[in-house]
Design an enzyme around this catalytic site. Structure first.
Site, PDB file in Angstrom:
ATOM      1  N   HIS A 130      -3.929   3.214  -3.458  1.00 41.49           N
ATOM      2  CA  HIS A 130      -4.157   2.685  -2.105  1.00 41.49           C
ATOM      3  C   HIS A 130      -3.421   1.359  -1.885  1.00 41.49           C
ATOM      4  O   HIS A 130      -2.675   1.222  -0.913  1.00 41.49           O
ATOM      5  CB  HIS A 130      -5.652   2.492  -1.843  1.00 41.49           C
ATOM      6  CG  HIS A 130      -5.924   1.652  -0.643  1.00 41.49           C
ATOM      7  ND1 HIS A 130      -6.063   2.176   0.617  1.00 41.49           N
ATOM      8  CD2 HIS A 130      -6.024   0.301  -0.494  1.00 41.49           C
ATOM      9  CE1 HIS A 130      -6.244   1.187   1.481  1.00 41.49           C
ATOM     10  NE2 HIS A 130      -6.228   0.048   0.831  1.00 41.49           N
ATOM     11  N   HIS A 139     -29.272 -14.415  24.523  1.00 38.72           N
ATOM     12  CA  HIS A 139     -28.293 -14.314  25.602  1.00 38.72           C
ATOM     13  C   HIS A 139     -27.669 -15.663  25.967  1.00 38.72           C
ATOM     14  O   HIS A 139     -26.925 -15.756  26.936  1.00 38.72           O
ATOM     15  CB  HIS A 139     -28.947 -13.693  26.844  1.00 38.72           C
ATOM     16  CG  HIS A 139     -29.132 -12.209  26.726  1.00 38.72           C
ATOM     17  ND1 HIS A 139     -29.797 -11.634  25.668  1.00 38.72           N
ATOM     18  CD2 HIS A 139     -28.720 -11.185  27.515  1.00 38.72           C
ATOM     19  CE1 HIS A 139     -29.792 -10.320  25.815  1.00 38.72           C
ATOM     20  NE2 HIS A 139     -29.142 -10.023  26.925  1.00 38.72           N
ATOM     21  N   HIS A 187       0.836  -1.206   0.000  1.00 35.25           N
ATOM     22  CA  HIS A 187       0.000   0.000   0.000  1.00 35.25           C
ATOM     23  C   HIS A 187       0.869   1.254   0.000  1.00 35.25           C
ATOM     24  O   HIS A 187       1.246   1.756   1.066  1.00 35.25           O
ATOM     25  CB  HIS A 187      -0.900  -0.002   1.237  1.00 35.25           C
ATOM     26  CG  HIS A 187      -1.790  -1.201   1.325  1.00 35.25           C
ATOM     27  ND1 HIS A 187      -1.342  -2.431   1.751  1.00 35.25           N
ATOM     28  CD2 HIS A 187      -3.102  -1.355   1.027  1.00 35.25           C
ATOM     29  CE1 HIS A 187      -2.351  -3.299   1.716  1.00 35.25           C
ATOM     30  NE2 HIS A 187      -3.426  -2.675   1.280  1.00 35.25           N
ATOM     31  N   GLU A 201     -18.001  -3.595  24.049  1.00 34.54           N
ATOM     32  CA  GLU A 201     -17.206  -4.821  24.182  1.00 34.54           C
ATOM     33  C   GLU A 201     -15.994  -4.835  23.261  1.00 34.54           C
ATOM     34  O   GLU A 201     -14.905  -5.283  23.637  1.00 34.54           O
ATOM     35  CB  GLU A 201     -18.078  -6.053  23.894  1.00 34.54           C
ATOM     36  CG  GLU A 201     -19.222  -6.275  24.881  1.00 34.54           C
ATOM     37  CD  GLU A 201     -20.445  -5.406  24.591  1.00 34.54           C
ATOM     38  OE1 GLU A 201     -20.477  -4.752  23.521  1.00 34.54           O
ATOM     39  OE2 GLU A 201     -21.369  -5.379  25.428  1.00 34.54           O
TER      40      GLU A 201
HETATM   41  C1  LIG Z   1     -11.637  -4.118   9.821  1.00 37.21           C
HETATM   42  C2  LIG Z   1     -11.096  -3.971   8.432  1.00 37.21           C
HETATM   43  N1  LIG Z   1     -11.942  -3.940   7.388  1.00 37.21           N
HETATM   44  C3  LIG Z   1     -11.477  -3.854   6.133  1.00 37.21           C
HETATM   45  C4  LIG Z   1     -10.143  -3.789   5.893  1.00 37.21           C
HETATM   46  C5  LIG Z   1      -9.616  -3.743   4.470  1.00 37.21           C
HETATM   47  N2  LIG Z   1      -9.080  -2.398   4.192  1.00 37.21           N
HETATM   48  C6  LIG Z   1      -7.784  -2.138   4.292  1.00 37.21           C
HETATM   49  S1  LIG Z   1      -7.426  -0.533   4.015  1.00 37.21           S
HETATM   50  C7  LIG Z   1      -9.047  -0.172   3.712  1.00 37.21           C
HETATM   51  C8  LIG Z   1      -9.456   1.233   3.366  1.00 37.21           C
HETATM   52  C9  LIG Z   1      -8.835   2.188   4.290  1.00 37.21           C
HETATM   53  O1  LIG Z   1      -9.016   3.482   3.886  1.00 37.21           O
HETATM   54  P1  LIG Z   1      -8.108   4.609   4.525  1.00 37.21           P
HETATM   55  O2  LIG Z   1      -8.013   4.425   5.964  1.00 37.21           O
HETATM   56  O3  LIG Z   1      -8.630   5.909   4.036  1.00 37.21           O
HETATM   57  O4  LIG Z   1      -6.684   4.320   3.935  1.00 37.21           O
HETATM   58  P2  LIG Z   1      -6.065   4.909   2.600  1.00 37.21           P
HETATM   59  O5  LIG Z   1      -7.055   4.677   1.502  1.00 37.21           O
HETATM   60  O6  LIG Z   1      -5.821   6.335   2.858  1.00 37.21           O
HETATM   61  O7  LIG Z   1      -4.821   4.123   2.405  1.00 37.21           O
HETATM   62  C10 LIG Z   1      -9.831  -1.309   3.849  1.00 37.21           C
HETATM   63  C11 LIG Z   1     -11.290  -1.330   3.649  1.00 37.21           C
HETATM   64  C12 LIG Z   1      -9.290  -3.822   7.011  1.00 37.21           C
HETATM   65  N3  LIG Z   1      -7.973  -3.790   6.886  1.00 37.21           N
HETATM   66  N4  LIG Z   1      -9.786  -3.878   8.253  1.00 37.21           N
END
Ligand SMILES: Cc1ncc(C[n+]2csc(CCOP(=O)(O)OP(=O)(O)O)c2C)c(N)n1
Length: 668
Positions: A271, A482, A37, A420
């Site tokens: 990204h 529950h 990334h 939680e």
């Molecule tokens: C809980 C979770 N859901 C989905 C992902 C997959 N994922 C990785 S980065 C991302 C998008 C993140 O966007 P942002 O924080 O704006 O990062 P940028 O695009 O600026 O690199 C997703 C959906 C993850 N790593 N964790």
């Protein structure tokens, strides 16, 4: 054609060159790995550098310095950023490690992994986990400060920084954790929000429109906006200011462009894919970078870093000197701190008989756990725990202790509110900080709400403790929402996790002894709402995961049970023995601990040639195939429960002596 982005001031000064080095290294790492990334490191390098160079109190020569500032890359996918930083700041991340990014066995895995890489304070990648873990670290710092700091001796006064992205801000867990952080006024928590309005699918306009700063304002943070994410001075000023407000946590929104200085700037295309050689060339041109050679680091940057690190080391030495004086002036406090950090042994728990006496009356294991917590709190100084608004039900309050709050960081009883998921992350953060033994509690069925963070406890190999009560249809009237069914199997399926479901007081104490002495594995104590008898034959051997609680001369069948079903197995044995059927009863509070025993021990408890076995547990059968085999049988639960009186439900769902007897007879 050479692409040049207008509007960037490409400074030749060392700060800017170092920022650009972070960008270049990050882009090169992803390119060489052909995976990763690059976009976020390019946009957030200025804020990360400014923080690390000018503010972060760290010392690569003393990486375990307890009062170091913590930096958590909550946007864990931007791992190239933290590896570049760690490399330049002379942590044990070599250029070879940088070039080995994302390769099997490397110290620079795809997402930051606690334990794999020096200087990585927490495993991140599941978005939102990092910030929530950071809240736990900030709570730990305040608690230890309240406990140990003295006038003129700020042993614990570090800041905790989290770098988050839009993804972290969207995740519910950060709302939970931030709401709590604001309520608690964690002034030494500072969040840097890399606000680039891009996530994987494109613009955040697609799915995210609130004003995040206003949200944080409402949580009780002091908020800042830096309009230009390349403006090192503005970023610096905001961090500087944030550090002066010790009453509130700070939230600094810094507007950036993903994939900055490349032709793909602002595009989601940067990204999660390598930029490509051509774009990297343009990036380096746009930065006036001294070389196109991949992984180039200018000597002037190396020297610059050395100078910065000298200052950082000097700050460490100053703290060390102060702490030495503290040790002389406050020897008892220091001795206590050393004791807090001592690794406990099972033997010391075994030897203290006062811990193991629970009388002979029927008591719920949740209440027995409550008794244990209070016994332990008298003996050990560093318990720090609570529940997600269920203290009375989970029996997790430490009597005579105060509540941890904005006005009382010395309090040991934590109140997570109904949160939680954040609670579990915070528990992890407290363990990671060091010197404390946190526990977190909720109903077992709501393990579903905290599971992702429990998974991180396991992955990070840290000994978080989970108190999970109301563990079966024994919940009764509250009904199937529950009543856990599949949760035992779910938690048992998680690697490096101890699921411990005790049958009585002795076994509950055994579970706590396991939790208190574990160093690399989290433990869940799975406890009943309803009363259970104190069992004859229950033993400290429960720490081995399974043991023979009642034996027979000639074994015809082995009943294997956990928790509330052990007494049922013992009752069924009585009936079967009267009919001439030899029954061994094995209490198995923890499959994981049993699996860790020697082959000889396991064979002694569950002899291979005795294949008539019945598993009895008010949870799904899926866990038990391994022990029951083809020739065995089950008294388990593979449907949801129901609302009704607990004892009626046990009967309706087949947890009766008659049913156990009949299941035995089916196989012998
Ligand atoms: C809980 C979770 N859901 C989905 C992902 C997959 N994922 C990785 S980065 C991302 C998008 C993140 O966007 P942002 O924080 O704006 O990062 P940028 O695009 O600026 O690199 C997703 C959906 C993850 N790593 N964790």
């Amino acid at each position: 054609m050479i692409y040049r982005k207008e509007g960037y001031i490409v400074s030749k000064n060392l700060d800017q060159l170092t920022v650009n080095t972070i960008r270049a290294l990050s882009a090169d790492m992803v390119q060489k790995a052909n995976s990763g990334h690059p976009g976020k490191p390019l946009g957030s390098a200025p804020m990360a550098y400014t923080l690390w160079a000018n503010h972060l109190r760290i010392d690569p020569k003393n990486v375990n310095w307890i009062n170091r500032d913590r930096f958590i890359l909550s946007a864990g996918h931007a791992s190239a950023l933290i590896y570049s930083l760690l490399h330049l700041f002379e942590f044990d991340v070599t250029m070879d490690d940088i070039k080995d990014f994302r390769q099997y066995g490397s110290r620079t895995p795809g997402h930051p992994e606690y334990g794999d890489t020096e200087g990585v304070e927490a495993t991140t990648g599941p978005l939102g986990a990092g910030l929530s873990t950071a809240v736990g670290m900030a709570m730990a710092q305040e608690h230890l400060a309240a406990k140990y700091n003295k006038p003129g001796y700020e042993v614990f006064n570090n800041f905790t920084y989290a770098l988050v992205g839009d993804g972290c801000m969207m995740e519910g867990i950060t709302s939970e954790a931030s709401s709590l952080a604001g309520t608690l006024g964690l002034g030494r928590l500072i969040v840097l929000y890399d606000s680039n309005s891009i996530t994987i699918e494109g613009s955040t306009d697609l799915a995210f429109h609130e004003n995040v700063r206003e949200r944080y304002e409402a949580y009780g943070f002091e908020t800042f906006l830096v309009e230009d994410g390349n403006d090192l001075e503005a970023i610096n000023a905001a961090i500087e200011k944030a550090k002066t407000n010790l009453e509130k946590p700070s939230f600094i929104e810094i507007r950036t462009k993903i994939g900055a200085l490349t032709p793909l700037e602002g595009s989601e295309k940067t990204h999660g894919s390598p930029l490509g050689e051509d774009n990297i060339k343009i990036l380096k041109d746009n930065m006036n970078y001294p070389s196109h050679e991949p992984f180039y680091v200018d000597d002037s940057v190396r020297t610059h870093m050395k100078n910065i690190l000298e200052e950082k080391h000097a700050a460490y030495l100053e703290w060390e000197k102060m702490f030495k004086e503290y040790q002389e002036k406050y020897p008892e406090d220091y001795a206590q701190w050393v004791e807090d950090n001592r690794e406990l042994t099972l033997d010391e728990f075994f030897e203290d008989e006062t811990l193991w006496d629970f009388g002979d009356k029927p008591v719920a294991t949740r209440s027995l756990s409550g008794i244990v917590i209070n016994r332990l709190n008298k003996k050990y100084n560093n318990l720090f725990g609570g529940s997600a608004d269920l203290a009375g039900s989970t029996m997790t309050l430490m009597e005579g202790e105060t509540s941890f709050s904005k006005d009382n960081y010395a309090g040991k009883n934590l109140h997570f509110g109904v949160r939680e998921h954040a609670m579990a992350a915070i528990g992890n953060g407290i363990v990671l900080y060091g010197g404390l033994k946190p526990y977190v509690a909720t109903f077992f069925v709501f393990t579903d709400f905290l599971k992702p963070m429990a998974r991180l406890s396991s992955l990070m190999e840290i000994p978080a403790t989970y108190i999970l009560t109301h563990d079966s249809i024994g919940v009764g009237e509250d009904g199937p929402t529950h009543e856990p069914v599949e949760q035992l199997t779910m938690m048992r399926a998680q690697p490096n996790f101890i699921t411990f479901r005790p049958a009585d007081g002795v076994e509950t104490m055994a579970g706590w002894a396991v939790a208190m002495t574990s160093t690399k594995t989290p433990t869940a104590l799975v406890l009943t709402r309803q009363n259970l008898p104190q069992l004859e034959g229950s033993s400290k051997d429960a720490t081995k995961g399974a043991y023979v609680i009642s034996d027979t001369d000639k074994i015809d069948v082995i009943l294997i049970a956990s928790g509330s079903e052990v007494s049922l197995a013992l009752d069924a044995k009585e009936v079967l023995e009267k009919e001439g059927i030899g029954v061994r009863v094995v209490s198995m509070p923890s499959m994981e601990l049993f699996e860790a025993q020697s082959e000889a021990y396991r064979e002694a408890v569950l002899p291979r040639d005795i294949r008539k076995r019945v598993a009895i547990e008010a949870g799904s059968s899926l866990s038990w195939g391994k022990y029951v085999g083809f020739d065995g049988n089950y008294v388990t639960m593979d449907t949801f429960g129901a609302s009704g009186k607990g004892d009626v439900l046990f009967e309706k769902f087949g947890f009766t002596v008659e049913n156990v007897v009949s299941k035995v007879k089916e196989i012998i």
